[in-house]
Motif scaffolding. Sequence first.
Motif, PDB file in Angstrom:
ATOM      1  N   ALA A 293      18.358  21.965 -48.822  1.00  0.00           N
ATOM      2  CA  ALA A 293      18.609  22.708 -50.051  1.00  0.00           C
ATOM      3  C   ALA A 293      20.069  22.197 -50.451  1.00  0.00           C
ATOM      4  CB  ALA A 293      18.773  24.363 -49.266  1.00  0.00           C
ATOM      5  N   PRO A 294      19.763  21.343 -51.417  1.00  0.00           N
ATOM      6  CA  PRO A 294      21.084  20.622 -51.936  1.00  0.00           C
ATOM      7  C   PRO A 294      22.016  21.700 -52.585  1.00  0.00           C
ATOM      8  CG  PRO A 294      19.252  19.380 -52.551  1.00  0.00           C
ATOM      9  CD  PRO A 294      18.732  20.819 -51.941  1.00  0.00           C
ATOM     10  N   GLU A 295      23.354  21.545 -52.409  1.00  0.00           N
ATOM     11  CA  GLU A 295      24.533  22.563 -53.010  1.00  0.00           C
ATOM     12  C   GLU A 295      25.630  21.654 -52.927  1.00  0.00           C
ATOM     13  OE1 GLU A 295      26.165  25.709 -50.630  1.00  0.00           O
ATOM     14  OE2 GLU A 295      24.903  25.152 -49.083  1.00  0.00           O
ATOM     15  N   ARG A 296      26.557  22.171 -53.995  1.00  0.00           N
ATOM     16  CA  ARG A 296      27.901  21.640 -54.162  1.00  0.00           C
ATOM     17  C   ARG A 296      28.612  21.647 -52.959  1.00  0.00           C
ATOM     18  NH1 ARG A 296      28.447  17.051 -57.315  1.00  0.00           N
ATOM     19  NH2 ARG A 296      30.556  16.950 -57.795  1.00  0.00           N
ATOM     20  N   VAL A 297      29.222  20.674 -52.226  1.00  0.00           N
ATOM     21  CA  VAL A 297      29.965  20.706 -50.997  1.00  0.00           C
ATOM     22  C   VAL A 297      31.259  19.930 -51.084  1.00  0.00           C
ATOM     23  CG1 VAL A 297      29.828  20.512 -48.591  1.00  0.00           C
ATOM     24  CG2 VAL A 297      27.653  21.201 -49.656  1.00  0.00           C
ATOM     25  N   ASN A 298      32.382  20.681 -50.637  1.00  0.00           N
ATOM     26  CA  ASN A 298      33.558  20.037 -50.632  1.00  0.00           C
ATOM     27  C   ASN A 298      33.585  19.383 -49.284  1.00  0.00           C
ATOM     28  OD1 ASN A 298      36.192  19.403 -50.076  1.00  0.00           O
ATOM     29  ND2 ASN A 298      36.971  21.230 -50.754  1.00  0.00           N
ATOM     30  N   LEU A 299      33.436  18.239 -49.247  1.00  0.00           N
ATOM     31  CA  LEU A 299      33.253  17.403 -47.847  1.00  0.00           C
ATOM     32  C   LEU A 299      34.548  17.399 -47.069  1.00  0.00           C
ATOM     33  CD1 LEU A 299      30.911  14.291 -48.810  1.00  0.00           C
ATOM     34  CD2 LEU A 299      30.332  16.566 -48.124  1.00  0.00           C
ATOM     35  N   ASN A 300      35.565  17.208 -47.781  1.00  0.00           N
ATOM     36  CA  ASN A 300      36.925  17.230 -47.051  1.00  0.00           C
ATOM     37  C   ASN A 300      37.144  18.461 -46.191  1.00  0.00           C
ATOM     38  OD1 ASN A 300      37.034  16.249 -49.598  1.00  0.00           O
ATOM     39  ND2 ASN A 300      39.280  15.714 -49.244  1.00  0.00           N
ATOM     40  N   ALA A 301      36.744  19.656 -46.667  1.00  0.00           N
ATOM     41  CA  ALA A 301      36.930  21.006 -45.651  1.00  0.00           C
ATOM     42  C   ALA A 301      36.003  20.980 -44.757  1.00  0.00           C
ATOM     43  CB  ALA A 301      36.768  22.212 -46.637  1.00  0.00           C
ATOM     44  N   LEU A 302      34.763  20.763 -45.027  1.00  0.00           N
ATOM     45  CA  LEU A 302      33.396  20.550 -44.207  1.00  0.00           C
ATOM     46  C   LEU A 302      33.836  19.726 -43.033  1.00  0.00           C
ATOM     47  CD1 LEU A 302      30.934  22.071 -43.477  1.00  0.00           C
ATOM     48  CD2 LEU A 302      29.642  20.178 -44.776  1.00  0.00           C
ATOM     49  N   VAL A 303      34.326  18.594 -43.349  1.00  0.00           N
ATOM     50  CA  VAL A 303      34.517  17.440 -42.443  1.00  0.00           C
ATOM     51  C   VAL A 303      35.628  18.122 -41.206  1.00  0.00           C
ATOM     52  CG1 VAL A 303      35.448  15.315 -41.665  1.00  0.00           C
ATOM     53  CG2 VAL A 303      33.698  15.292 -43.411  1.00  0.00           C
ATOM     54  N   GLN A 304      36.685  18.512 -41.978  1.00  0.00           N
ATOM     55  CA  GLN A 304      37.814  19.286 -40.999  1.00  0.00           C
ATOM     56  C   GLN A 304      37.544  20.157 -40.175  1.00  0.00           C
ATOM     57  OE1 GLN A 304      40.733  18.205 -40.511  1.00  0.00           O
ATOM     58  NE2 GLN A 304      41.825  17.495 -42.489  1.00  0.00           N
ATOM     59  N   GLU A 305      36.430  21.093 -40.688  1.00  0.00           N
ATOM     60  CA  GLU A 305      36.141  22.126 -40.128  1.00  0.00           C
ATOM     61  C   GLU A 305      35.128  21.833 -38.867  1.00  0.00           C
ATOM     62  OE1 GLU A 305      32.895  26.008 -41.062  1.00  0.00           O
ATOM     63  OE2 GLU A 305      34.134  25.175 -42.587  1.00  0.00           O
ATOM     64  N   THR A 306      34.157  21.038 -39.221  1.00  0.00           N
ATOM     65  CA  THR A 306      33.157  20.619 -38.153  1.00  0.00           C
ATOM     66  C   THR A 306      33.982  20.083 -36.725  1.00  0.00           C
ATOM     67  OG1 THR A 306      31.686  20.394 -39.807  1.00  0.00           O
ATOM     68  CG2 THR A 306      30.897  19.359 -37.788  1.00  0.00           C
ATOM     69  N   VAL A 307      34.787  19.024 -37.310  1.00  0.00           N
ATOM     70  CA  VAL A 307      35.498  18.244 -36.376  1.00  0.00           C
ATOM     71  C   VAL A 307      36.428  19.130 -35.353  1.00  0.00           C
ATOM     72  CG1 VAL A 307      37.248  16.521 -35.752  1.00  0.00           C
ATOM     73  CG2 VAL A 307      35.474  15.948 -37.527  1.00  0.00           C
ATOM     74  N   ASP A 308      37.032  20.303 -36.011  1.00  0.00           N
ATOM     75  CA  ASP A 308      37.835  21.191 -35.252  1.00  0.00           C
ATOM     76  C   ASP A 308      36.752  21.658 -34.030  1.00  0.00           C
ATOM     77  OD1 ASP A 308      39.838  22.322 -37.897  1.00  0.00           O
ATOM     78  OD2 ASP A 308      39.956  20.644 -36.599  1.00  0.00           O
ATOM     79  N   THR A 309      35.624  21.882 -34.349  1.00  0.00           N
ATOM     80  CA  THR A 309      34.765  22.526 -33.286  1.00  0.00           C
ATOM     81  C   THR A 309      34.629  21.664 -32.050  1.00  0.00           C
ATOM     82  OG1 THR A 309      32.635  21.761 -34.149  1.00  0.00           O
ATOM     83  CG2 THR A 309      33.511  23.803 -34.997  1.00  0.00           C
ATOM     84  N   LEU A 310      34.966  20.385 -32.165  1.00  0.00           N
ATOM     85  CA  LEU A 310      34.941  19.468 -31.181  1.00  0.00           C
ATOM     86  C   LEU A 310      36.292  19.090 -30.287  1.00  0.00           C
ATOM     87  CD1 LEU A 310      31.908  17.126 -32.882  1.00  0.00           C
ATOM     88  CD2 LEU A 310      31.606  18.788 -30.855  1.00  0.00           C
ATOM     89  N   ARG A 311      37.159  19.524 -30.953  1.00  0.00           N
ATOM     90  CA  ARG A 311      38.717  19.285 -30.388  1.00  0.00           C
ATOM     91  C   ARG A 311      38.601  19.472 -28.937  1.00  0.00           C
ATOM     92  NH1 ARG A 311      41.856  17.239 -33.981  1.00  0.00           N
ATOM     93  NH2 ARG A 311      41.607  17.382 -36.210  1.00  0.00           N
ATOM     94  N   GLN A 312      38.214  20.811 -28.454  1.00  0.00           N
ATOM     95  CA  GLN A 312      38.275  21.259 -26.954  1.00  0.00           C
ATOM     96  C   GLN A 312      37.369  20.049 -26.036  1.00  0.00           C
ATOM     97  OE1 GLN A 312      36.886  24.954 -26.173  1.00  0.00           O
ATOM     98  NE2 GLN A 312      37.427  24.994 -23.908  1.00  0.00           N
TER      99      GLN A 312
END
Length: 450
Positions: A293-312
């Motif tokens: 389901a394509p949508e307009r995505v801000n990749l900057n914020a999504l990359v930051q948010e996703t990587v943060d889940t793996l910091r631990q």
Amino acid sequence: MDAVSPSTESTEILIVEDSPTQAERLRRLIHSQGYQVRVAHNGALALDAIRERMPDLVLSDIVMPEMNGYELCREIKQDAALKAIPVILVTSLTDPQDIFRGIECGADNFIRKPYAEDYLMLRIAHVLRNLQLRRASDDGAGVGLYLGDQQYVINADRQQILDLLVSTYEQAVQVNAELQARERQVIDLNTRLAHHAAELESTNREIALKNVELAEASRMKSAFIANMSHELRTPLNAIIGFTGALLMKLPGPLTGDQEKQLNTIRTSARHLLSLINDILDVAKIEAGKIKIAPERVNLNALVQETVDTLRQMAAHKGLALTVEVPEDAVALDTDRRAFTQIVINLVNNAIKFTERGGVRVTLRREGDGAVLDVADSGTGIRAQDQAKLFKAFSQLDSTSTRHAEGTGLGLYLCQNLANLLGGQIAFASEFGVGSTFSLMLSGETPQAVS
């Protein structure tokens, strides 16, 4: 309880309870034991009923409108004609001051809510048996004492005080017995969880054997997934949920060893559930059932948010995890879930196969599209093993990867998801130095799939 004595037929008990349901329940119970029973629905009506005809015992709730149980008891005990009537107060005993309020107003006994019916009848019989042992109250000023900043004046005789203390102690013993029963339930649940963990280990071995068969026959793989998906996901989610509830200590406290074992069970269950989800996603892609389901995505914020889940996960291995994104937003029409899954798999692999140093995630714009690089300082991949990377169920058997867990589906899944997004994944690796995996998106809107 023991058989009712014939004397109960001439014994009358007055129930004072503002709840009609609770009052009727008590009336039926006490009447079934051979006692005569009357009911008053508040303290004022109870006083009228007592003065009309004196009962042998008053059983009163404390929390009532117009006149509470303490006030009713005080009125009875201050009336010379009524003070010999024993009064039992029904209370939750949540505050130590409840005991002193009961003694202060002249109560003869407590019954703790919620009560067992047998225990209630035993307390009533006890109070009635001791009725003849009660001594007349002293007409003096009584004994004064303080609890906190509150003063209490006690006019009860020694027998009353003894009865109150004994009944309070018995209630504490009963509560302790209930706590011990709950502790036994927790131990039994821990035993059952350990049994489930052993069953999960056995299931893991079965899945590993099935994966060998799935690599050789796609049809058998699809059949296996169809049969096992529901039966594995449901108990795993249940185990994760129940384990979480235990770790929150909802049923009761845990020992250090119990908490450690439950954490191990939950981690193993989550890992197994993750592997199962990967297999199911691959099956959906190959069956053409994956949803895009394509949508307009801000990749900057999504990359930051996703990587943060793996910091631990990175911190647990002592690795540095850095993210570099452009100052200007990189926005593309893409599928948020698929893009996130690719980033998670690539960064997760980089952390998993890196023992020292760190992982760097870089987002950059390239033409109308974007490139995401995930670089690690791991041992790299041997040239002869690189051809196996994007094959399903393929795992590299070398010193750099042999300790890592997984199904060998991560990169295969990433490549297929990248294709659905109109992109691809490339890599560069030098054995002994590290690897860089790149997700390249063209910028064209991927075709929606439902």
